[in-house]
Write a protein that holds these residues in place. Structure first.
Motif, PDB file in Angstrom:
ATOM      1  N   ASP A   1     -45.534 -15.597  31.016  1.00 58.74           N
ATOM      2  CA  ASP A   1     -45.655 -16.495  32.156  1.00 58.74           C
ATOM      3  C   ASP A   1     -46.788 -17.507  31.980  1.00 58.74           C
ATOM      4  N   THR A   2     -47.850 -17.134  31.267  1.00 56.76           N
ATOM      5  CA  THR A   2     -48.951 -18.073  31.051  1.00 56.76           C
ATOM      6  C   THR A   2     -48.517 -19.247  30.171  1.00 56.76           C
ATOM      7  N   HIS A   3     -47.689 -18.972  29.161  1.00 56.64           N
ATOM      8  CA  HIS A   3     -47.168 -20.055  28.308  1.00 56.64           C
ATOM      9  C   HIS A   3     -46.293 -20.989  29.138  1.00 56.64           C
ATOM     10  N   PHE A   4     -45.448 -20.411  29.961  1.00 59.96           N
ATOM     11  CA  PHE A   4     -44.589 -21.201  30.835  1.00 59.96           C
ATOM     12  C   PHE A   4     -45.420 -22.115  31.735  1.00 59.96           C
ATOM     13  N   VAL A   5     -46.412 -21.552  32.402  1.00 64.16           N
ATOM     14  CA  VAL A   5     -47.227 -22.312  33.355  1.00 64.16           C
ATOM     15  C   VAL A   5     -47.953 -23.467  32.668  1.00 64.16           C
ATOM     16  N   MET A   6     -48.578 -23.207  31.537  1.00 64.74           N
ATOM     17  CA  MET A   6     -49.326 -24.258  30.841  1.00 64.74           C
ATOM     18  C   MET A   6     -48.406 -25.357  30.312  1.00 64.74           C
ATOM     19  N   ASN A   7     -47.275 -24.975  29.744  1.00 63.29           N
ATOM     20  CA  ASN A   7     -46.346 -25.975  29.229  1.00 63.29           C
ATOM     21  C   ASN A   7     -45.711 -26.789  30.351  1.00 63.29           C
ATOM     22  N   LEU A   8     -45.387 -26.150  31.458  1.00 61.74           N
ATOM     23  CA  LEU A   8     -44.833 -26.862  32.612  1.00 61.74           C
ATOM     24  C   LEU A   8     -45.837 -27.873  33.145  1.00 61.74           C
ATOM     25  N   LEU A   9     -47.082 -27.475  33.249  1.00 64.54           N
ATOM     26  CA  LEU A   9     -48.119 -28.382  33.736  1.00 64.54           C
ATOM     27  C   LEU A   9     -48.315 -29.552  32.773  1.00 64.54           C
ATOM     28  N   THR A  10     -48.356 -29.269  31.493  1.00 65.42           N
ATOM     29  CA  THR A  10     -48.575 -30.306  30.492  1.00 65.42           C
ATOM     30  C   THR A  10     -47.412 -31.294  30.431  1.00 65.42           C
ATOM     31  N   GLU A  11     -46.200 -30.767  30.421  1.00 58.64           N
ATOM     32  CA  GLU A  11     -45.030 -31.626  30.234  1.00 58.64           C
ATOM     33  C   GLU A  11     -44.512 -32.261  31.525  1.00 58.64           C
ATOM     34  N   GLU A  12     -44.541 -31.530  32.620  1.00 58.87           N
ATOM     35  CA  GLU A  12     -43.921 -32.020  33.855  1.00 58.87           C
ATOM     36  C   GLU A  12     -44.914 -32.318  34.973  1.00 58.87           C
ATOM     37  N   LYS A  13     -46.184 -31.964  34.753  1.00 59.78           N
ATOM     38  CA  LYS A  13     -47.223 -32.177  35.770  1.00 59.78           C
ATOM     39  C   LYS A  13     -46.912 -31.434  37.070  1.00 59.78           C
ATOM     40  N   VAL A  14     -46.333 -30.236  36.924  1.00 59.60           N
ATOM     41  CA  VAL A  14     -46.042 -29.366  38.058  1.00 59.60           C
ATOM     42  C   VAL A  14     -46.883 -28.108  37.889  1.00 59.60           C
ATOM     43  N   LEU A  15     -47.656 -27.769  38.919  1.00 63.11           N
ATOM     44  CA  LEU A  15     -48.541 -26.617  38.856  1.00 63.11           C
ATOM     45  C   LEU A  15     -47.945 -25.460  39.649  1.00 63.11           C
ATOM     46  N   VAL A  16     -47.740 -24.344  38.974  1.00 67.24           N
ATOM     47  CA  VAL A  16     -47.369 -23.083  39.591  1.00 67.24           C
ATOM     48  C   VAL A  16     -48.380 -22.051  39.089  1.00 67.24           C
ATOM     49  N   VAL A  17     -48.320 -20.839  39.610  1.00 68.83           N
ATOM     50  CA  VAL A  17     -49.261 -19.804  39.182  1.00 68.83           C
ATOM     51  C   VAL A  17     -48.470 -18.657  38.568  1.00 68.83           C
ATOM     52  N   GLN A  18     -48.917 -18.178  37.425  1.00 70.54           N
ATOM     53  CA  GLN A  18     -48.232 -17.093  36.739  1.00 70.54           C
ATOM     54  C   GLN A  18     -48.328 -15.794  37.534  1.00 70.54           C
ATOM     55  N   GLY A  19     -47.289 -14.996  37.453  1.00 68.58           N
ATOM     56  CA  GLY A  19     -47.248 -13.724  38.167  1.00 68.58           C
ATOM     57  C   GLY A  19     -48.327 -12.755  37.729  1.00 68.58           C
ATOM     58  N   THR A  20     -48.680 -12.785  36.443  1.00 68.48           N
ATOM     59  CA  THR A  20     -49.741 -11.888  35.983  1.00 68.48           C
ATOM     60  C   THR A  20     -51.081 -12.233  36.630  1.00 68.48           C
ATOM     61  N   GLY A  21     -51.222 -13.446  37.134  1.00 71.26           N
ATOM     62  CA  GLY A  21     -52.427 -13.818  37.874  1.00 71.26           C
ATOM     63  C   GLY A  21     -52.548 -13.063  39.191  1.00 71.26           C
TER      64      GLY A  21
END
Length: 194
Positions: free
Chosen positions: A135-155
């Motif tokens: 989930d951390t890879h997903f969150v960082m890549n989504l933020l970098t590529e799409e400028k959409v911020l979500v929070v990973q479940g492991t957080g």
């Protein structure tokens, strides 16, 4: 609360144990970022006098919201106290929740349960479908590529790295745009043959 669900505060269930109830402008009044809250101690407080003395000392030394937030608390507590209009069918929060749930469920590889009492939902990813495993890879890549911020479940101490949180407080237009970007991102990240 949505869909007719009723909330029973834990403090209302017993008066023989100490119960600390915390709240704040963010949770009760959708005033995110104010960092202003309060707590109520109820029940058999005689059993916790030393704990409460320590808590009082700590609060007096370290905790103080800014002046604007303090005025916000006063105004919020003295104002109209019902959220029913916002969570009823046709209400703003209900519309935002329903849109977010619908859009997430329409994205191949995602699923979610409609929350019955929150301003956010947890979406589950089929990690076998996409080119990232955490989930951390997903969150960082989504933020970098799409400028959409979500929070990973492991957080949030979710055991498996396959969930993320979407806050559905933005307008329906902003939600549609953001969740649409999540869908486009995941479509690009779908593994071949899936």
């Amino acid at each position: 609360m949505y869909d007719g669900v009723k909330h029973t505060p834990i403090a209302a269930l017993s008066d023989d144990v100490v119960c600390i109830t915390m709240s704040g402008l963010t949770k009760n009044y959708r005033a995110a970022g104010f960092r202003a809250g309060w707590l109520v101690v109820s029940g058999n407080t005689r059993e916790a006098e030393s704990f409460l003395d320590g808590l009082t000392l700590l609060v007096n030394m370290r905790v103080c919201s800014n002046i604007i937030a303090q005025h916000g608390i006063k105004t919020a507590l003295e104002g109209y106290q019902c959220i029913d209009d916002l969570v009823a069918p046709g209400g703003r929060l209900r519309q935002q929740r329903d849109l977010a749930v619908k859009m997430v469920r329409e994205i191949p590889g995602l699923s979610c349960v409609a929350p019955q009492g929150a301003f956010y939902l947890f979406a589950k990813m089929d990690t076998n479908r996409f080119d990232f495993q955490y989930d951390t890879h997903f969150v960082m890549n989504l933020l970098t590529e799409e400028k959409v911020l979500v929070v990973q479940g492991t957080g949030f101490n979710h055991a498996t790295p396959d969930h993320f949180r979407i806050v559905f407080l933005p307008t329906v237009e902003e939600l549609a745009q953001g969740i649409g970007r999540i869908g486009a991102f995941l479509e690009r990240r779908t593994l071949v043959g899936v």
